[in-house]
Design a protein around this motif. Structure first.
Motif, short mmCIF file in Angstrom:
data_model
loop_
_atom_site.label_atom_id
_atom_site.label_comp_id
_atom_site.label_asym_id
_atom_site.label_seq_id
_atom_site.Cartn_x
_atom_site.Cartn_y
_atom_site.Cartn_z
N TYR A 159 0.82 -1.21 0.00
CA TYR A 159 0.00 0.00 0.00
C TYR A 159 0.86 1.26 0.00
O TYR A 159 0.45 2.28 -0.55
CB TYR A 159 -0.91 0.00 1.23
CG TYR A 159 -2.00 1.03 1.22
CD1 TYR A 159 -3.19 0.80 0.54
CD2 TYR A 159 -1.86 2.24 1.90
CE1 TYR A 159 -4.20 1.75 0.52
CE2 TYR A 159 -2.86 3.20 1.89
CZ TYR A 159 -4.04 2.94 1.20
OH TYR A 159 -5.04 3.88 1.18
N GLY A 160 2.07 1.19 0.59
CA GLY A 160 2.88 2.39 0.70
C GLY A 160 4.35 2.22 0.39
O GLY A 160 5.17 3.05 0.79
N PHE A 179 5.06 0.00 5.76
CA PHE A 179 4.44 -0.80 4.71
C PHE A 179 5.46 -1.65 3.95
O PHE A 179 5.22 -2.07 2.83
CB PHE A 179 3.67 0.09 3.73
CG PHE A 179 2.43 0.72 4.32
CD1 PHE A 179 1.24 0.01 4.38
CD2 PHE A 179 2.47 1.99 4.84
CE1 PHE A 179 0.10 0.58 4.92
CE2 PHE A 179 1.33 2.57 5.39
CZ PHE A 179 0.14 1.86 5.43
N GLY A 180 6.61 -1.88 4.59
CA GLY A 180 7.63 -2.73 3.99
C GLY A 180 8.71 -2.01 3.23
O GLY A 180 9.52 -2.64 2.56
N GLY A 198 3.75 -8.43 -2.73
CA GLY A 198 3.41 -7.51 -1.67
C GLY A 198 1.96 -7.64 -1.24
O GLY A 198 1.08 -7.85 -2.08
N SER A 199 1.72 -7.53 0.06
CA SER A 199 0.36 -7.46 0.58
C SER A 199 0.08 -5.99 0.87
O SER A 199 0.80 -5.11 0.37
CB SER A 199 0.21 -8.29 1.85
OG SER A 199 0.99 -7.73 2.90
N GLN A 200 -0.90 -5.68 1.67
CA GLN A 200 -1.17 -4.28 1.97
C GLN A 200 -0.02 -3.64 2.73
O GLN A 200 0.34 -2.49 2.47
CB GLN A 200 -2.45 -4.15 2.79
CG GLN A 200 -2.82 -2.69 3.06
CD GLN A 200 -4.06 -2.54 3.92
OE1 GLN A 200 -4.22 -3.26 4.90
NE2 GLN A 200 -4.93 -1.62 3.55
N ALA A 201 0.58 -4.35 3.67
CA ALA A 201 1.59 -3.74 4.53
C ALA A 201 2.86 -4.56 4.68
O ALA A 201 3.65 -4.30 5.60
CB ALA A 201 0.99 -3.48 5.91
#
Length: 227
Positions: A159-160, A179-180, A198-201
């Motif tokens: 997400y970010g 967010f990674g 990647g997932s959301q975070a």
């Protein structure tokens, strides 16, 4: 193909604009979605967008550039369209990567793929170079790691943040740490990587030996009360 929409009419649930564009009998090849808008790639390579303007529904200003489109990618409130000639066209809310500077535009050539976080985009060129734009904290600024972004073969996003897989099996990350965007804790393990998702975070990297390395936000598992 055909497209059927439903839900909030203002947020894309009404595809009247798309249906009007299909009067010539063209079919739809791909549909991409931001938070409250859609963009459809027609078989002739043109694009039709609809929904809320502040989330990318209005592509009028770039309509003459939206030709021979191969694929459209969406952030939370903007779109980026990849043309057959490797050029990239973006539109939508500037807060979510809907526009880029002339300096960035000059680098957006010979693009092979595009990836999006919520508020930024990253484009991978055929020469392994990566171009980013959008909100700096969501990965729109790759300056701190730009010297590491060489021989990149794949991009993924949360997400970010973004993660770039290089041809030597190493992984480079940037963006919001929560967010990674910060993979320093597992840097030693990020070698001989063959794929990253990647997932959301968070992110997960698959290594050649079959092992998986993860990093990003950790949410403790919930304990459900006994019935």
């Amino acid at each position: 193909g055909t497209v059927v929409c439903w839900g909030d009419r203002a947020a894309g649930g009404d595809a009247a604009r798309l249906q009007a564009a299909l009067h010539g009998g063209e079919s739809v090849r791909q549909v991409a979605a931001s938070a409250r808008a859609f963009a459809a790639v027609l078989e002739d390579g043109s694009v039709v967008s609809w929904g809320m303007r502040e989330f990318g529904s209005d592509s009028y200003e770039v309509r003459d550039l939206l030709v021979n489109i191969q694929e459209v990618t969406a952030s939370y409130g903007a779109f980026a369209a990849l043309r057959a000639d490797g050029q990239l066209v973006s539109w939508g809310n500037p807060l979510y990567g809907g526009c880029h500077s002339p300096a960035v535009r000059a680098k957006l050539r010979d693009v092979s793929s595009v990836c999006a976080s919520a508020e930024a985009f990253a484009a991978l060129r055929h020469d392994g170079f990566v171009v980013t734009w959008g909100h700096p904290e969501s990965g729109g600024c790759s300056g701190p790691v730009q010297d590491q972004l060489r021989n990149v073969i794949a991009l993924s996003a949360s997400y970010g943040a973004f993660a770039a897989l290089r041809s030597d099996g190493r992984v480079v990350t940037w963006g919001d740490d929560t967010f990674g965007g910060d993979s320093s804790a597992v840097r030693a393990e990020l070698q001989e990587v063959v794929a990253v998702e990647g997932s959301q975070a968070a992110f997960a990297a698959l290594r050649a030996d079959g092992s998986v390395v993860t990093w990003g936000r950790f949410v403790p598992p919930m304990t459900m009360p006994a019935p």
